[in-house]
Scaffold this motif. Sequence first.
Motif, PDB file in Angstrom:
ATOM      1  N   LEU A   1       1.403  -1.480   0.547  1.00 23.86           N
ATOM      2  CA  LEU A   1      -0.084   0.442  -0.090  1.00 23.86           C
ATOM      3  C   LEU A   1       0.906   1.144   0.084  1.00 23.86           C
ATOM      4  CD1 LEU A   1      -2.320   0.803  -0.295  1.00 23.86           C
ATOM      5  CD2 LEU A   1      -2.646   1.047   2.403  1.00 23.86           C
ATOM      6  N   HIS A   2       1.772   1.046   0.562  1.00 26.37           N
ATOM      7  CA  HIS A   2       2.551   2.937   0.438  1.00 26.37           C
ATOM      8  C   HIS A   2       3.453   2.258  -0.692  1.00 26.37           C
ATOM      9  CE1 HIS A   2       3.458   1.556   4.871  1.00 26.37           C
ATOM     10  NE2 HIS A   2       3.768   2.710   5.224  1.00 26.37           N
ATOM     11  N   TRP A   3       4.048   1.652  -1.545  1.00 33.35           N
ATOM     12  CA  TRP A   3       4.429   1.563  -2.764  1.00 33.35           C
ATOM     13  C   TRP A   3       3.269   1.933  -3.812  1.00 33.35           C
ATOM     14  CZ3 TRP A   3       8.950  -2.071  -4.591  1.00 33.35           C
ATOM     15  CH2 TRP A   3       9.727  -2.131  -3.974  1.00 33.35           C
ATOM     16  N   ALA A   4       1.949   1.937  -3.532  1.00 36.13           N
ATOM     17  CA  ALA A   4       0.879   1.771  -4.847  1.00 36.13           C
ATOM     18  C   ALA A   4       0.857   3.469  -4.004  1.00 36.13           C
ATOM     19  CB  ALA A   4      -0.670   1.287  -3.858  1.00 36.13           C
ATOM     20  N   VAL A   5       0.731   4.216  -2.721  1.00 36.26           N
ATOM     21  CA  VAL A   5       0.540   5.435  -2.537  1.00 36.26           C
ATOM     22  C   VAL A   5       1.569   6.490  -3.238  1.00 36.26           C
ATOM     23  CG1 VAL A   5       0.235   7.223  -0.654  1.00 36.26           C
ATOM     24  CG2 VAL A   5      -0.906   5.195  -0.759  1.00 36.26           C
ATOM     25  N   ALA A   6       3.247   5.937  -3.072  1.00 33.08           N
ATOM     26  CA  ALA A   6       3.927   6.639  -3.329  1.00 33.08           C
ATOM     27  C   ALA A   6       3.890   6.895  -5.452  1.00 33.08           C
ATOM     28  CB  ALA A   6       5.247   5.826  -3.206  1.00 33.08           C
ATOM     29  N   ASP A   7       3.173   5.452  -5.872  1.00 32.05           N
ATOM     30  CA  ASP A   7       2.986   5.957  -7.387  1.00 32.05           C
ATOM     31  C   ASP A   7       1.849   6.685  -7.809  1.00 32.05           C
ATOM     32  OD1 ASP A   7       5.922   5.057  -7.645  1.00 32.05           O
ATOM     33  OD2 ASP A   7       5.044   3.069  -7.718  1.00 32.05           O
ATOM     34  N   GLY A   8       1.182   6.101  -6.832  1.00 37.19           N
ATOM     35  CA  GLY A   8       0.131   7.450  -7.148  1.00 37.19           C
ATOM     36  C   GLY A   8      -0.804   6.045  -8.055  1.00 37.19           C
ATOM     37  N   HIS A   9      -0.803   5.209  -7.463  1.00 36.99           N
ATOM     38  CA  HIS A   9      -2.014   3.936  -8.101  1.00 36.99           C
ATOM     39  C   HIS A   9      -3.137   3.990  -6.692  1.00 36.99           C
ATOM     40  CE1 HIS A   9       1.544   3.246 -10.864  1.00 36.99           C
ATOM     41  NE2 HIS A   9       1.323   2.262 -10.606  1.00 36.99           N
ATOM     42  N   VAL A  10      -4.354   5.014  -7.941  1.00 38.65           N
ATOM     43  CA  VAL A  10      -5.201   5.181  -6.005  1.00 38.65           C
ATOM     44  C   VAL A  10      -6.359   3.530  -6.149  1.00 38.65           C
ATOM     45  CG1 VAL A  10      -8.076   6.415  -5.710  1.00 38.65           C
ATOM     46  CG2 VAL A  10      -5.251   7.172  -6.560  1.00 38.65           C
ATOM     47  N   ASP A  11      -6.852   3.357  -7.956  1.00 40.72           N
ATOM     48  CA  ASP A  11      -7.020   1.780  -7.996  1.00 40.72           C
ATOM     49  C   ASP A  11      -6.493   0.830  -7.459  1.00 40.72           C
ATOM     50  OD1 ASP A  11      -9.190   3.583  -9.518  1.00 40.72           O
ATOM     51  OD2 ASP A  11      -8.657   2.823 -10.639  1.00 40.72           O
ATOM     52  N   VAL A  12      -5.174   1.160  -7.748  1.00 43.31           N
ATOM     53  CA  VAL A  12      -4.268  -0.068  -7.171  1.00 43.31           C
ATOM     54  C   VAL A  12      -4.605  -0.267  -6.120  1.00 43.31           C
ATOM     55  CG1 VAL A  12      -2.265  -0.827  -6.467  1.00 43.31           C
ATOM     56  CG2 VAL A  12      -2.720  -0.388  -8.832  1.00 43.31           C
ATOM     57  N   ALA A  13      -4.505   1.268  -5.014  1.00 43.89           N
ATOM     58  CA  ALA A  13      -4.813   0.998  -3.186  1.00 43.89           C
ATOM     59  C   ALA A  13      -6.315   0.257  -2.612  1.00 43.89           C
ATOM     60  CB  ALA A  13      -4.543   3.096  -3.353  1.00 43.89           C
ATOM     61  N   LYS A  14      -7.078   1.002  -3.933  1.00 45.78           N
ATOM     62  CA  LYS A  14      -8.257   0.384  -2.818  1.00 45.78           C
ATOM     63  C   LYS A  14      -8.401  -0.781  -3.174  1.00 45.78           C
ATOM     64  CE  LYS A  14     -11.439   4.551  -5.328  1.00 45.78           C
ATOM     65  NZ  LYS A  14     -11.899   4.531  -6.056  1.00 45.78           N
ATOM     66  N   THR A  15      -7.943  -1.481  -3.859  1.00 48.85           N
ATOM     67  CA  THR A  15      -7.703  -2.859  -4.403  1.00 48.85           C
ATOM     68  C   THR A  15      -6.741  -3.446  -3.079  1.00 48.85           C
ATOM     69  OG1 THR A  15      -7.536  -3.138  -7.134  1.00 48.85           O
ATOM     70  CG2 THR A  15      -7.358  -4.904  -5.561  1.00 48.85           C
ATOM     71  N   LEU A  16      -5.674  -3.452  -2.989  1.00 53.37           N
ATOM     72  CA  LEU A  16      -5.764  -3.375  -1.424  1.00 53.37           C
ATOM     73  C   LEU A  16      -6.399  -3.318  -0.484  1.00 53.37           C
ATOM     74  CD1 LEU A  16      -1.884  -1.998  -2.422  1.00 53.37           C
ATOM     75  CD2 LEU A  16      -2.405  -4.544  -2.454  1.00 53.37           C
ATOM     76  N   ILE A  17      -7.123  -2.224  -0.139  1.00 54.76           N
ATOM     77  CA  ILE A  17      -7.648  -1.979   1.348  1.00 54.76           C
ATOM     78  C   ILE A  17      -8.839  -2.820   1.634  1.00 54.76           C
ATOM     79  CG2 ILE A  17      -8.784  -0.459   2.271  1.00 54.76           C
ATOM     80  CD1 ILE A  17      -7.012   2.141   1.481  1.00 54.76           C
ATOM     81  N   GLU A  18      -9.650  -2.668   0.170  1.00 51.98           N
ATOM     82  CA  GLU A  18     -10.321  -4.000   0.459  1.00 51.98           C
ATOM     83  C   GLU A  18     -10.354  -5.421   0.132  1.00 51.98           C
ATOM     84  OE1 GLU A  18     -12.289  -3.694  -3.916  1.00 51.98           O
ATOM     85  OE2 GLU A  18     -12.688  -1.893  -3.535  1.00 51.98           O
ATOM     86  N   ALA A  19      -8.727  -5.820  -0.130  1.00 50.80           N
ATOM     87  CA  ALA A  19      -8.305  -7.426   0.322  1.00 50.80           C
ATOM     88  C   ALA A  19      -7.437  -7.170   1.846  1.00 50.80           C
ATOM     89  CB  ALA A  19      -7.134  -7.311  -0.561  1.00 50.80           C
ATOM     90  N   GLY A  20      -7.880  -6.257   2.804  1.00 48.66           N
ATOM     91  CA  GLY A  20      -7.261  -6.170   3.845  1.00 48.66           C
ATOM     92  C   GLY A  20      -6.333  -5.799   4.634  1.00 48.66           C
ATOM     93  N   ALA A  21      -5.667  -4.630   3.222  1.00 50.32           N
ATOM     94  CA  ALA A  21      -3.962  -3.954   3.766  1.00 50.32           C
ATOM     95  C   ALA A  21      -4.408  -3.426   4.357  1.00 50.32           C
ATOM     96  CB  ALA A  21      -3.700  -3.375   2.007  1.00 50.32           C
ATOM     97  N   ASP A  22      -3.447  -2.701   6.043  1.00 51.63           N
ATOM     98  CA  ASP A  22      -3.184  -2.002   6.653  1.00 51.63           C
ATOM     99  C   ASP A  22      -3.452  -0.351   6.348  1.00 51.63           C
ATOM    100  OD1 ASP A  22      -3.570  -0.740   9.629  1.00 51.63           O
ATOM    101  OD2 ASP A  22      -1.815  -2.337   9.828  1.00 51.63           O
ATOM    102  N   ILE A  23      -4.013   0.325   6.213  1.00 49.26           N
ATOM    103  CA  ILE A  23      -4.040   1.789   6.250  1.00 49.26           C
ATOM    104  C   ILE A  23      -3.443   2.057   7.291  1.00 49.26           C
ATOM    105  CG2 ILE A  23      -6.436   1.749   4.780  1.00 49.26           C
ATOM    106  CD1 ILE A  23      -7.582   3.079   7.143  1.00 49.26           C
ATOM    107  N   LYS A  24      -3.008   2.207   8.113  1.00 48.41           N
ATOM    108  CA  LYS A  24      -2.524   2.352   9.314  1.00 48.41           C
ATOM    109  C   LYS A  24      -0.926   1.857   9.693  1.00 48.41           C
ATOM    110  CE  LYS A  24      -6.274   3.918  11.702  1.00 48.41           C
ATOM    111  NZ  LYS A  24      -7.354   4.053  12.672  1.00 48.41           N
TER     112      LYS A  24
END
Length: 202
Positions: A129-152
């Motif tokens: 998720l850190h990597w997705a944020v750094a590269d600005g991939h919002v859709d990828v970030a959504k996919t990760l979060i929906e799969a349980g990625a810890d946003i904190k």
Amino acid sequence: EQGNSAAVLALVKKGADVNRPQADGATALHWAAHHNDVALAKRLLASGAKPNVSNDYGVTPLFLAGVNGSADMLDTLLSAGANANAARPSGETVLMTAVRSGNSAAVARLLKGGANANAVQVSRGQSALHWAVADGHVDVAKTLIEAGADIKLRSAGGYTPLMGAARQGSIEMTKLLLDKGDDLEATAKEGSTPLVIATVKG
């Protein structure tokens, strides 16, 4: 390596060893993944190619499919038993590699195949998720979060994904993370909050 699938198939038909590596450990399956030749990869796998062989750099064919962001190649390799949680010596996982491609379908296929959304890179403590944020991939970030990625989840420096979004100046990513409950008042080890980071970065 030259992308000559016809020659490869002819050699396989004659009984060539599909797992014989080059000097750096790369196999024919590595090159099929590199060229995103799904048909050839399937033929190699059917002929006994091993999906989890690493080259001298710790790269399996699955990593190369991740670089390409190829959901089809990832599916082919995962269905053949490729390890969705393979990691290079640096701690970079296949999932992190796929994240950088920006293809959410590829990321989703890895997650479906058992990839750990919260695995961290050893040196920096960053997750996919850190990597997705750094590269600005919002859709990828959504996919990760929906799969349980810890946003904190914090990096080695104490940075949350929201802090990364503030650093990048990404309004859409910031809204996503705030909507999902990231902490606006979180503080990094050196004392910065998301607001301070956004201010410093202008």
